[in-house]
Design an enzyme around this catalytic site. Structure first.
Site, PDB file in Angstrom:
ATOM      1  N   HIS A  81      19.187   5.585  -8.941  1.00 48.32           N
ATOM      2  CA  HIS A  81      19.652   6.035  -7.621  1.00 48.32           C
ATOM      3  C   HIS A  81      20.532   7.262  -7.842  1.00 48.32           C
ATOM      4  O   HIS A  81      21.585   7.156  -8.479  1.00 48.32           O
ATOM      5  CB  HIS A  81      20.452   4.924  -6.934  1.00 48.32           C
ATOM      6  CG  HIS A  81      19.627   3.709  -6.621  1.00 48.32           C
ATOM      7  ND1 HIS A  81      18.974   3.539  -5.425  1.00 48.32           N
ATOM      8  CD2 HIS A  81      19.322   2.624  -7.371  1.00 48.32           C
ATOM      9  CE1 HIS A  81      18.318   2.393  -5.437  1.00 48.32           C
ATOM     10  NE2 HIS A  81      18.505   1.814  -6.612  1.00 48.32           N
ATOM     11  N   LEU A  82      20.098   8.402  -7.333  1.00 51.59           N
ATOM     12  CA  LEU A  82      20.871   9.636  -7.532  1.00 51.59           C
ATOM     13  C   LEU A  82      21.575  10.078  -6.256  1.00 51.59           C
ATOM     14  O   LEU A  82      22.286  11.071  -6.254  1.00 51.59           O
ATOM     15  CB  LEU A  82      19.988  10.749  -8.100  1.00 51.59           C
ATOM     16  CG  LEU A  82      19.395  10.454  -9.491  1.00 51.59           C
ATOM     17  CD1 LEU A  82      18.682  11.680 -10.045  1.00 51.59           C
ATOM     18  CD2 LEU A  82      20.445   9.964 -10.477  1.00 51.59           C
ATOM     19  N   ASP A 171      12.880   0.433  -2.246  1.00 52.02           N
ATOM     20  CA  ASP A 171      13.869  -0.256  -3.085  1.00 52.02           C
ATOM     21  C   ASP A 171      15.266  -0.181  -2.478  1.00 52.02           C
ATOM     22  O   ASP A 171      15.710   0.874  -2.028  1.00 52.02           O
ATOM     23  CB  ASP A 171      13.916   0.338  -4.489  1.00 52.02           C
ATOM     24  CG  ASP A 171      14.994  -0.343  -5.322  1.00 52.02           C
ATOM     25  OD1 ASP A 171      14.806  -1.517  -5.656  1.00 52.02           O
ATOM     26  OD2 ASP A 171      16.038   0.294  -5.579  1.00 52.02           O
ATOM     27  N   HIS A 198      11.054  -4.311  -4.035  1.00 55.49           N
ATOM     28  CA  HIS A 198      12.369  -4.970  -4.165  1.00 55.49           C
ATOM     29  C   HIS A 198      12.136  -6.385  -3.668  1.00 55.49           C
ATOM     30  O   HIS A 198      12.237  -6.667  -2.477  1.00 55.49           O
ATOM     31  CB  HIS A 198      13.423  -4.249  -3.325  1.00 55.49           C
ATOM     32  CG  HIS A 198      14.784  -4.853  -3.450  1.00 55.49           C
ATOM     33  ND1 HIS A 198      15.887  -4.132  -3.820  1.00 55.49           N
ATOM     34  CD2 HIS A 198      15.227  -6.126  -3.264  1.00 55.49           C
ATOM     35  CE1 HIS A 198      16.950  -4.931  -3.859  1.00 55.49           C
ATOM     36  NE2 HIS A 198      16.571  -6.148  -3.516  1.00 55.49           N
ATOM     37  N   ASP A 324      18.163   0.826 -12.917  1.00 55.74           N
ATOM     38  CA  ASP A 324      18.733   0.587 -11.588  1.00 55.74           C
ATOM     39  C   ASP A 324      20.156   1.131 -11.526  1.00 55.74           C
ATOM     40  O   ASP A 324      21.043   0.519 -10.909  1.00 55.74           O
ATOM     41  CB  ASP A 324      18.673  -0.889 -11.190  1.00 55.74           C
ATOM     42  CG  ASP A 324      18.814  -1.086  -9.682  1.00 55.74           C
ATOM     43  OD1 ASP A 324      18.884  -0.072  -8.954  1.00 55.74           O
ATOM     44  OD2 ASP A 324      18.851  -2.241  -9.235  1.00 55.74           O
TER      45      ASP A 324
HETATM   46  O1  DOR Z   1      22.330  -3.303  -6.826  1.00 50.75           O
HETATM   47  C1  DOR Z   1      21.579  -2.561  -6.219  1.00 50.75           C
HETATM   48  N1  DOR Z   1      21.972  -1.368  -5.759  1.00 50.75           N
HETATM   49  N2  DOR Z   1      20.332  -2.980  -5.992  1.00 50.75           N
HETATM   50  C2  DOR Z   1      19.488  -2.279  -5.215  1.00 50.75           C
HETATM   51  O2  DOR Z   1      18.369  -2.660  -5.088  1.00 50.75           O
HETATM   52  C3  DOR Z   1      19.948  -1.067  -4.523  1.00 50.75           C
HETATM   53  C4  DOR Z   1      21.033  -0.437  -5.259  1.00 50.75           C
HETATM   54  C5  DOR Z   1      21.727   0.653  -4.488  1.00 50.75           C
HETATM   55  O3  DOR Z   1      21.064   1.480  -3.857  1.00 50.75           O
HETATM   56  O4  DOR Z   1      22.946   0.721  -4.564  1.00 50.75           O
END
Ligand code: DOR
Length: 445
Positions: A81-82, A171, A198, A324
């Site tokens: 996640h960026l 996701d 997800h 993740d």
């Molecule tokens: O822990 C998580 N954070 N699981 C996810 O599926 C999404 C992610 C997020 O975008 O912060």
């Protein structure tokens, strides 16, 4: 670069355009290792952004002393996640791709749960263009499965793919509607795109913030049962089998979920799966001090689940690692257990953590860990296997398997400077990462 014993602090390289000249580079005396084993000690030459060959004559513009270090293809991560566009207070392309390079990653797949959501080809094209200018890790964006990730209407996958999207996923938010999931799989199959799921059943998950079990009962926190995952993996795997779509099950956290994957694979469902560094190394016991730094979705499970996931890695059931990496601001993670967001940053510790806890601890050989970070990801994504053979892209990481250092989140290149592993002494750290023949990260210079 200094010899391992003299190595000092990590140093980030100045921001640089990806279009600057590529120097002819030699990595002197590196031990070449890949997922297929050892290839001896050699001088590894890189030129024009590609692997040139071994032990070549001539002059180098950049010379790295790699004696005592392992050289291996830079890692691939199908799940980061960026936070851009729109949530740059958590992470941006420069910080996220620098963190990736510092972790030894040459290529990452960014998730679509941004603000706005990556459901528009113009956003995909913009991400690709901006990342290329940075000259850090390569960015291959995922695009949303549904418009706005609202779970109602399919996004335009053909246009998103043409703009550069390599994966389709909502996701962060499970796709509640099985019919929508079916249509998404049918559409993605026609285009040869991977759908990532997800897999958590929203009804069973409810408002759970941690694994439902003895610890959640003791702490009085709302639980999220393993069955929320296993039920949804079964649905998603059956839809994969029914449609023939390539479905990748993200962040499997539980023994029940992994057992369902084993069943589905045995039935011939075209599914792959990943596990995360945190689900392989932490348990719900980490909740005892009520610090939401360990609040992730799906949640950290029990020691028995961790043991089962590790064994699934060893047996080859797990196709790849997915970090993740999910950065948030410190202020958000300092909220209480119920309202803090799910997710933790980890790109910069993936390798040392798993080298220490899986390889050195004797659970899996180094080659298996490399497969999870290299060829395994390529197989999931349908990409060429990364290699150090002449002509391949010069995406290389140098690893010091003897280096010991403690996790110091304050020095993360990610904007999210906190970690559940803060203070842990880990062994085996990336020393330098080259992407397309350029140094994207170096601990010294
Ligand atoms: O822990 C998580 N954070 N699981 C996810 O599926 C999404 C992610 C997020 O975008 O912060």
């Amino acid at each position: 670069m200094t010899a391992p014993a003299e190595r000092s602090e990590r140093v980030t390289l100045p921001r640089h355009g990806g279009d600057r000249p590529i120097p002819r580079t030699v990595l002197r005396g590196a031990r070449l290792v890949g997922a297929d084993g050892e290839h001896g000690v050699h001088d590894l030459w890189l030129a024009d952004g590609r692997i040139e060959g071994l032990d070549l004559p001539g002059d180098a513009e950049v010379e790295l002393d790699a004696r005592g270090l392992v050289a291996t293809p830079a890692f691939l991560d199908p799940h980061v996640h960026l936070r851009t566009p729109g949530q740059e207070e958590k992470e941006d392309l420069a910080s996220g791709l620098a963190a990736a390079a510092a972790g030894g990653f040459g290529t990452v797949v960014s998730m679509a749960n941004t603000a706005p959501v990556v459901d528009d080809p113009a956003i995909v094209a913009d991400l690709v263009a901006r990342a290329a200018e940075l000259g850090l890790a390569r960015l291959r964006p995922a695009a949303a499965l549904s418009v706005g990730m609202r779970g109602e209407q399919l996004a335009d996958y053909a246009a998103l793919r043409d703009a550069g999207a390599v994966m389709i996923t909502d996701d962060g938010i499970p796709v509640a509607d099985a019919h929508l999931q079916r249509r998404a799989c049918e559409y993605a199959r026609e285009l040869g795109l991977v759908i990532q799921t997800h897999s958590e059943d929203p009804g069973l998950r409810q408002g759970g913030v941690m694994h439902e079990g003895a610890v959640s009962h003791e702490l009085g926190l709302p639980g999220n049962p393993a069955e929320a995952e296993s039920v949804m993996i079964f649905r998603d795997g059956e839809i994969a089998r029914m449609t023939g779509a390539r479905v990748h099950i993200a962040h499997v956290s539980s023994e029940r979920g992994m057992r369902v994957i084993e069943f589905l694979k045995a039935e011939g469902a075209p599914i792959t799966c990943e596990v995360t560094p945190h689900h392989l190394t932490l348990t719900d016991e980490a909740w005892r001090d009520f610090d939401p730094v360990v609040k992730v979705a799906p949640p950290l499970r029990t020691a028995a689940d961790v043991a089962y996931l590790r064994d699934a890695v060893r047996r080859g059931v797990v196709d790849c690692l997915g970090s993740d990496h999910a950065p948030h601001t410190r202020a958000e993670k300092e909220r209480d257990a119920l309202t803090a967001p799910f997710g933790l940053p980890n790109l910069e510790v993936v390798f040392p953590l798993l080298y220490t806890d899986l390889v050195r601890a004797g659970h899996v050989p180094l080659e298996r860990l490399l497969d999870l970070l290299q060829d395994g990801v390529a197989r999931v994504m349908g990409w060429a296997a990364p290699t150090l053979a002449p002509g391949a892209p010069a995406d290389v990481v140098l690893l010091d398997l003897e280096a010991e250092a403690s996790v110091e989140p304050a020095r993360f290149l990610s904007k999210a400077k906190f970690s559940p592993w803060a203070g842990r002494v880990l062994t085996g750290w990336p020393v330098a990462t080259l992407v397309a023949g350029r140094l994207a990260f170096s601990r010294t210079r």
